[in-house]
Design an enzyme around this catalytic site. Structure first.
Site, PDB file in Angstrom:
ATOM      1  N   CYS A 193       0.955  -1.572   0.474  1.00 31.99           N
ATOM      2  CA  CYS A 193      -0.305   0.264   0.106  1.00 31.99           C
ATOM      3  C   CYS A 193       0.720   1.899   0.045  1.00 31.99           C
ATOM      4  CB  CYS A 193      -0.818  -0.266   1.366  1.00 31.99           C
ATOM      5  SG  CYS A 193      -2.703   1.298   0.472  1.00 31.99           S
ATOM      6  N   HIS A 215      -4.068  -4.487   0.001  1.00 38.69           N
ATOM      7  CA  HIS A 215      -3.725  -6.003   0.855  1.00 38.69           C
ATOM      8  C   HIS A 215      -3.435  -6.917   1.146  1.00 38.69           C
ATOM      9  CE1 HIS A 215      -2.997  -1.477   3.276  1.00 38.69           C
ATOM     10  NE2 HIS A 215      -3.760  -1.028   2.595  1.00 38.69           N
ATOM     11  N   GLU A 275      -2.844  -8.924   3.655  1.00 37.99           N
ATOM     12  CA  GLU A 275      -3.196  -9.657   5.506  1.00 37.99           C
ATOM     13  C   GLU A 275      -4.441  -9.363   5.366  1.00 37.99           C
ATOM     14  OE1 GLU A 275      -1.775  -6.450   4.306  1.00 37.99           O
ATOM     15  OE2 GLU A 275      -2.670  -5.254   5.801  1.00 37.99           O
TER      16      GLU A 275
END
Lengths: 257, 221
Positions: B82, B199, B201
């Site tokens: 990001c 993202h 995650e």
């Protein structure tokens, strides 16, 4: 080839336990938010919203542990709301593993809080939750006002103007609940949702009133919602998340399947 | 033991990425740190980032993270995520223009200006207005066979949340592209660097697989 609309199940939690009931047949503990979040994530939920309705401060510590536990097992975005009043509250929740916090009452009492929060933590993690109720009468143009205290206290603030102001202050997303529809299962307030969605640049999550899958479709296609939030239709097993996504996709809505 | 360092420069929530790495990793230790020694001793380094680029760059320079990152990419794999990805570029339009690390050539642009309109409005091919930030699950079309894509289907959806996007310099290599009003670079690679705008995650199976691939990657392509 487009950004998918999102389905967000919402868990209302008191002292670390899901309230409002969840009825999955094969779940071990129907009150455990970690197990339920994991279940929803596995089923294809696009995000999870965790709403803390705990009043006491001891209960809040439990909430932090719960958020930590969810965040170490569930790898989709997690929004935590309820009782977020200070920058410290936000920091605590983000450190526990929340990706976004939702600010409701504190924004009404102190709008500058939203600005400070967005400046400090970034707009991407600041959701402003607004509870709106229709105040115009038949024959008048539609008008909605912001209410607090679960829809009991009027604030005199116009909902559309409020949304614009909050976005101006740095809100990255609006969670819009119709207090007229909440709990009624009669569908979202589509006119409210459309009015707010058209007046701001950020995504709108429609909330309040979902009774069936067509309501979700209407929320997106007619209410111009970017995401739909629902609790009871999923908790009580009336509909599953894959079923809802399939239904919405069949109606031409881009979904993550 | 696979030592993972998540570079912490005080900008936002790094716990999600650390937890995801712990979840997928076998025999890993994860340090969330700004300590140069710990970072330089790690086997794999993650360079995350959220928030405003001016603040990020300010902290990166103040803590000497710029020099650490430059050192890391000489001999070990770096995953930038990001705003971490955006920080690698030459410059960003955000905050009235911010100079970035210049490790990858290209610039970071605002979605609202992407179609050349002065109004800050972004529209799709049908002229329908698109919301900014670009928030939610969007498809990433893989443009190479990079090891970090192993086991991830082409056009899988990943979770994005950003208002600025990367316009890559002509000499650089995109690994994945996404369309949001304009096509933009969702993933890129350069030597030991792999960088993603989304993202991983927070991107469930596909994202966890990408992290798993990163932990197994030795930096070559």
């Amino acid at each position: 080839m487009a950004l998918a609309k999102r389905i967000i199940p919402c868990l209302d939690c008191d002292k670390g336990r899901v309230v409002k009931g969840v009825k999955f047949l094969d779940i071990r503990d129907a009150g455990d938010p970690v197990e339920i979040s994991k279940r929803y994530s596995d089923a294809g939920a696009d995000e999870i919203t965790f709403l803390d309705i705990t009043a006491s401060s001891e209960g809040r510590e439990t909430t932090v542990h719960t958020v930590e536990a969810i965040a170490s097992q569930v790898f989709i975005p997690l929004t935590v709301g309820g009782g977020i009043r200070t920058l410290d509250d936000i920091r605590t929740m983000l450190n526990a593993g929340a990706d976004k916090v939702s600010i409701n009452t504190a924004a009404v009492f102190n709008p500058e809080f939203v600005r400070e929060a967005a400046e400090r933590f970034g707009s991407q993690c600041i959701v402003v939750a607004m509870d709106a109720k229709k105040v115009s009468v038949a024959g008048e143009p539609d008008r909605w006002e912001i209410f607090t205290h679960g829809g009991r206290k009027a604030t005199g603030i116009d909902a559309v103007e409020w949304a614009k102001r909050m976005v101006n202050y740095g809100a990255g997303e609006i969670l819009l609940t119709s207090m007229d529809r909440d709990g009624t299962k009669s569908g979202f307030d589509l006119a409210l949702n459309k009015a707010v969605s058209e007046s701001v640049s950020v995504p709108i999550i429609a909330s309040g009133g979902v009774g069936n899958l067509q309501d979700l479709v209407d929320g997106v296609l007619l209410g111009q919602a970017d995401a739909v939030l629902a609790a009871s239709i999923f908790h009580f097993g009336e509909y599953s998340i894959p079923q809802a996504k399939r239904y919405m996709a069949d109606k031409g809505i881009t979904m993550r399947l | 033991m696979n030592k993972i360092a998540v570079i912490d420069y005080g900008m936002g929530n790094l716990h999600s990425v650390a937890k995801a790495v712990e979840y997928v990793g076998e025999n890993v230790t994860v340090s969330v740190t700004s300590d140069a020694r710990t970072i330089l001793q790690a086997d794999h380094v993650i360079f995350p980032g959220v928030g405003a680029i001016r603040d990020c760059m300010g902290e990166i320079r103040r803590l000497g993270i710029d020099e650490i990152v430059a050192e890391v990419v000489r001999n070990k794999p770096l995953l930038a995520v990001c705003v971490g990805m955006q920080a690698l570029m030459d410059s960003s339009e955000e905050n009235n223009g911010v100079e970035c690390l210049g490790m990858v050539s290209g610039r970071v642009r605002y979605f609202g200006n992407a179609q050349g309109s002065e109004t800050g409005v972004l529209t799709d091919a049908d002229g329908k207005r698109l919301k900014v930030p670009h928030m939610g699950w969007n498809m990433v079309t893989q443009t190479d066979k990079h090891p970090l894509w192993a086991g991830i289907e082409d056009n899988s959806r990943f979770y994005f949340v950003h208002s600025y996007y990367i316009e890559l310099g002509a000499q650089e290599k995109a690994s994945g592209v996404t369309e949001y009003g304009v096509p933009f670079t969702a993933a890129l690679n350069k030597g030991n660097i792999f960088a993603v705008q989304f993202h991983p995650e927070k991107s469930q199976h596909s994202g966890l697989q990408l992290l798993r691939n990163f932990l197994a990657w030795d930096g070559s392509v």
